[in-house]
Design a protein around this motif. Structure first.
Motif, PDB file in Angstrom:
ATOM      1  N   THR A 188       1.061  -1.265  -0.057  1.00 36.00           N
ATOM      2  CA  THR A 188      -0.479  -0.263  -0.433  1.00 36.00           C
ATOM      3  C   THR A 188       0.751   1.061   0.276  1.00 36.00           C
ATOM      4  O   THR A 188       2.091   0.987   0.178  1.00 36.00           O
ATOM      5  CB  THR A 188      -0.820  -0.094   1.863  1.00 36.00           C
ATOM      6  OG1 THR A 188      -0.168  -0.218   2.608  1.00 36.00           O
ATOM      7  CG2 THR A 188      -2.392  -0.824   2.017  1.00 36.00           C
ATOM      8  N   ARG A 189       0.012   2.169  -0.263  1.00 34.96           N
ATOM      9  CA  ARG A 189       0.723   3.414  -0.711  1.00 34.96           C
ATOM     10  C   ARG A 189       0.050   4.603   0.024  1.00 34.96           C
ATOM     11  O   ARG A 189      -1.673   4.582  -0.333  1.00 34.96           O
ATOM     12  CB  ARG A 189       1.921   3.706  -1.501  1.00 34.96           C
ATOM     13  CG  ARG A 189       0.993   4.095  -2.663  1.00 34.96           C
ATOM     14  CD  ARG A 189       1.561   4.140  -3.899  1.00 34.96           C
ATOM     15  NE  ARG A 189       1.163   5.012  -5.136  1.00 34.96           N
ATOM     16  CZ  ARG A 189       1.439   4.610  -6.113  1.00 34.96           C
ATOM     17  NH1 ARG A 189       3.024   5.082  -6.904  1.00 34.96           N
ATOM     18  NH2 ARG A 189       0.395   4.394  -7.728  1.00 34.96           N
ATOM     19  N   ILE A 190      -0.143   5.801   0.817  1.00 33.28           N
ATOM     20  CA  ILE A 190      -0.812   6.758   1.381  1.00 33.28           C
ATOM     21  C   ILE A 190      -0.976   7.626  -0.010  1.00 33.28           C
ATOM     22  O   ILE A 190       0.543   7.835  -0.550  1.00 33.28           O
ATOM     23  CB  ILE A 190      -0.613   7.318   2.899  1.00 33.28           C
ATOM     24  CG1 ILE A 190       1.300   7.957   2.304  1.00 33.28           C
ATOM     25  CG2 ILE A 190      -0.478   5.847   3.398  1.00 33.28           C
ATOM     26  CD1 ILE A 190       1.082   9.312   4.180  1.00 33.28           C
ATOM     27  N   PHE A 191      -1.440   8.410  -0.219  1.00 33.28           N
ATOM     28  CA  PHE A 191      -1.649   9.913  -0.598  1.00 33.28           C
ATOM     29  C   PHE A 191      -2.220  11.150  -0.044  1.00 33.28           C
ATOM     30  O   PHE A 191      -3.253  10.896   0.326  1.00 33.28           O
ATOM     31  CB  PHE A 191      -2.298   9.188  -2.314  1.00 33.28           C
ATOM     32  CG  PHE A 191      -3.519   8.787  -2.323  1.00 33.28           C
ATOM     33  CD1 PHE A 191      -4.705   9.872  -2.992  1.00 33.28           C
ATOM     34  CD2 PHE A 191      -4.072   8.092  -1.562  1.00 33.28           C
ATOM     35  CE1 PHE A 191      -5.755   9.755  -2.370  1.00 33.28           C
ATOM     36  CE2 PHE A 191      -4.866   7.000  -1.806  1.00 33.28           C
ATOM     37  CZ  PHE A 191      -6.558   8.278  -1.751  1.00 33.28           C
ATOM     38  N   GLU A 192      -2.023  12.144  -0.615  1.00 35.29           N
ATOM     39  CA  GLU A 192      -2.853  13.164  -0.362  1.00 35.29           C
ATOM     40  C   GLU A 192      -3.225  13.942  -1.687  1.00 35.29           C
ATOM     41  O   GLU A 192      -3.338  14.076  -3.028  1.00 35.29           O
ATOM     42  CB  GLU A 192      -1.742  14.176   0.572  1.00 35.29           C
ATOM     43  CG  GLU A 192      -1.279  14.039   1.906  1.00 35.29           C
ATOM     44  CD  GLU A 192       0.177  14.601   2.716  1.00 35.29           C
ATOM     45  OE1 GLU A 192       0.083  15.460   2.096  1.00 35.29           O
ATOM     46  OE2 GLU A 192       0.543  14.319   2.765  1.00 35.29           O
ATOM     47  N   GLY A 193      -4.695  14.634  -1.516  1.00 31.61           N
ATOM     48  CA  GLY A 193      -5.608  14.964  -2.384  1.00 31.61           C
ATOM     49  C   GLY A 193      -5.215  16.657  -1.920  1.00 31.61           C
ATOM     50  O   GLY A 193      -4.463  17.256  -1.660  1.00 31.61           O
ATOM     51  N   THR A 194      -6.900  17.215  -2.016  1.00 32.81           N
ATOM     52  CA  THR A 194      -6.918  18.648  -1.108  1.00 32.81           C
ATOM     53  C   THR A 194      -7.512  19.253   0.148  1.00 32.81           C
ATOM     54  O   THR A 194      -7.153  18.111   1.063  1.00 32.81           O
ATOM     55  CB  THR A 194      -8.168  19.114  -2.091  1.00 32.81           C
ATOM     56  OG1 THR A 194      -8.354  19.312  -3.327  1.00 32.81           O
ATOM     57  CG2 THR A 194      -8.384  21.094  -2.043  1.00 32.81           C
ATOM     58  N   LYS A 195      -6.626  20.076   0.325  1.00 31.32           N
ATOM     59  CA  LYS A 195      -6.575  20.488   1.281  1.00 31.32           C
ATOM     60  C   LYS A 195      -6.903  22.382   1.395  1.00 31.32           C
ATOM     61  O   LYS A 195      -6.163  23.090   1.286  1.00 31.32           O
ATOM     62  CB  LYS A 195      -4.711  21.019   2.378  1.00 31.32           C
ATOM     63  CG  LYS A 195      -4.703  20.947   3.634  1.00 31.32           C
ATOM     64  CD  LYS A 195      -3.051  21.539   4.062  1.00 31.32           C
ATOM     65  CE  LYS A 195      -2.407  22.411   3.242  1.00 31.32           C
ATOM     66  NZ  LYS A 195      -0.839  22.511   4.503  1.00 31.32           N
ATOM     67  N   ARG A 196      -7.559  22.346   2.393  1.00 29.28           N
ATOM     68  CA  ARG A 196      -8.388  23.321   2.899  1.00 29.28           C
ATOM     69  C   ARG A 196      -8.319  24.030   3.977  1.00 29.28           C
ATOM     70  O   ARG A 196      -8.554  23.310   5.452  1.00 29.28           O
ATOM     71  CB  ARG A 196      -9.836  23.241   2.889  1.00 29.28           C
ATOM     72  CG  ARG A 196     -10.160  22.637   1.346  1.00 29.28           C
ATOM     73  CD  ARG A 196     -11.968  22.445   1.067  1.00 29.28           C
ATOM     74  NE  ARG A 196     -12.397  21.966  -0.291  1.00 29.28           N
ATOM     75  CZ  ARG A 196     -12.808  20.675  -0.502  1.00 29.28           C
ATOM     76  NH1 ARG A 196     -11.593  19.463  -0.549  1.00 29.28           N
ATOM     77  NH2 ARG A 196     -12.313  20.281  -1.982  1.00 29.28           N
ATOM     78  N   THR A 197      -7.748  25.242   4.349  1.00 28.14           N
ATOM     79  CA  THR A 197      -7.721  25.413   5.293  1.00 28.14           C
ATOM     80  C   THR A 197      -8.468  26.580   5.693  1.00 28.14           C
ATOM     81  O   THR A 197      -9.407  27.257   5.358  1.00 28.14           O
ATOM     82  CB  THR A 197      -6.224  26.419   5.674  1.00 28.14           C
ATOM     83  OG1 THR A 197      -5.213  25.342   4.900  1.00 28.14           O
ATOM     84  CG2 THR A 197      -5.578  27.017   6.576  1.00 28.14           C
ATOM     85  N   CYS A 198      -9.187  26.404   7.727  1.00 27.26           N
ATOM     86  CA  CYS A 198      -9.938  27.622   7.560  1.00 27.26           C
ATOM     87  C   CYS A 198      -9.296  27.740   9.041  1.00 27.26           C
ATOM     88  O   CYS A 198      -9.758  27.064  10.105  1.00 27.26           O
ATOM     89  CB  CYS A 198     -11.606  26.461   8.680  1.00 27.26           C
ATOM     90  SG  CYS A 198     -12.185  25.690   6.700  1.00 27.26           S
ATOM     91  N   GLU A 199      -8.687  29.236   8.949  1.00 21.08           N
ATOM     92  CA  GLU A 199      -8.403  29.752  10.385  1.00 21.08           C
ATOM     93  C   GLU A 199      -7.193  27.755  10.487  1.00 21.08           C
ATOM     94  O   GLU A 199      -6.377  28.148  10.320  1.00 21.08           O
ATOM     95  CB  GLU A 199      -8.993  29.953  11.153  1.00 21.08           C
ATOM     96  CG  GLU A 199      -9.993  31.609  11.313  1.00 21.08           C
ATOM     97  CD  GLU A 199     -10.220  32.090  11.830  1.00 21.08           C
ATOM     98  OE1 GLU A 199     -10.039  32.222  13.148  1.00 21.08           O
ATOM     99  OE2 GLU A 199     -11.616  33.057  11.265  1.00 21.08           O
ATOM    100  N   HIS A 200      -7.501  27.709  11.607  1.00 23.36           N
ATOM    101  CA  HIS A 200      -6.079  27.413  12.272  1.00 23.36           C
ATOM    102  C   HIS A 200      -6.742  25.719  11.725  1.00 23.36           C
ATOM    103  O   HIS A 200      -5.805  24.431  13.021  1.00 23.36           O
ATOM    104  CB  HIS A 200      -6.229  27.510  13.726  1.00 23.36           C
ATOM    105  CG  HIS A 200      -7.374  26.548  15.172  1.00 23.36           C
ATOM    106  ND1 HIS A 200      -8.594  27.220  14.925  1.00 23.36           N
ATOM    107  CD2 HIS A 200      -8.084  26.361  15.634  1.00 23.36           C
ATOM    108  CE1 HIS A 200      -9.144  27.645  15.803  1.00 23.36           C
ATOM    109  NE2 HIS A 200      -9.128  25.924  15.982  1.00 23.36           N
TER     110      HIS A 200
END
Length: 166
Positions: A98-110
């Protein structure tokens, strides 16, 4: 992780031909500085522990390098912005790597709302949504305003996953 390796290897240098120049440089740096990383109990490493740790690291790198070649035909998931190295012991246990992956990151203040997940060596992908605090010393507490932003970001992330899984 179980690794595929030469059972005759006695030092990490026996596997150097299976490592990248960057991996060799990392291991050589570690080898040159036996005080790094320090042991949790503060005691020095003995030579045998040091040798076996370096050999273990080389075997891990060699396995990951071989896995990258073996599974090169598996495309990263659409929408992934980062894909990690393969992990696991498929060659010995029969379980998929297996391998991990990342997609979109949405930041809402902290707070952060991220999409990502894992992919196995059969090509199966599972996307997930993670909500986490990105502030030091904050355990995820939110004001009502931040909670509304996070809620909207979670809905947007869920919509994104629905599109990706369609």
């Amino acid at each position: 992780m179980t690794t595929i390796h030469d059972d005759n290897a006695t030092t990490w240098r026996d596997l150097a031909d299976q490592l990248t120049p960057e991996q060799i440089a990392y291991i050589e740096q570690w080898e040159a500085h036996p005080e790094v990383p320090p042991r949790a109990d503060g005691l020095p490493f003995d030579a045998e522990h040091r040798r076996s740790s370096l050999l273990f690291t080389a075997r891990e790198y060699a396995w990951r390098n071989a896995a990258a070649v073996r599974y090169a035909h598996i495309s990263p998931p659409p929408g992934a912005t980062y894909v990690g190295d393969w992990a696991g012991d498929m060659w010995e246990s029969g379980d998929p790597a297996t391998r991990i992956f990342e997609g979109t990151k949405r930041t809402c203040e902290h707070m952060e709302v991220r999409t990502g997940g894992w992919q196995d060596s059969n090509g199966r992908t599972e996307w997930q949504i993670t909500v986490d605090s990105n502030a030091k010393f904050n355990d995820g507490q939110m004001t009502s305003s931040v909670a509304r932003q996070v809620g909207a970001a979670v809905v947007a992330a869920a919509d994104e996953l629905d599109r990706l899984n369609a």
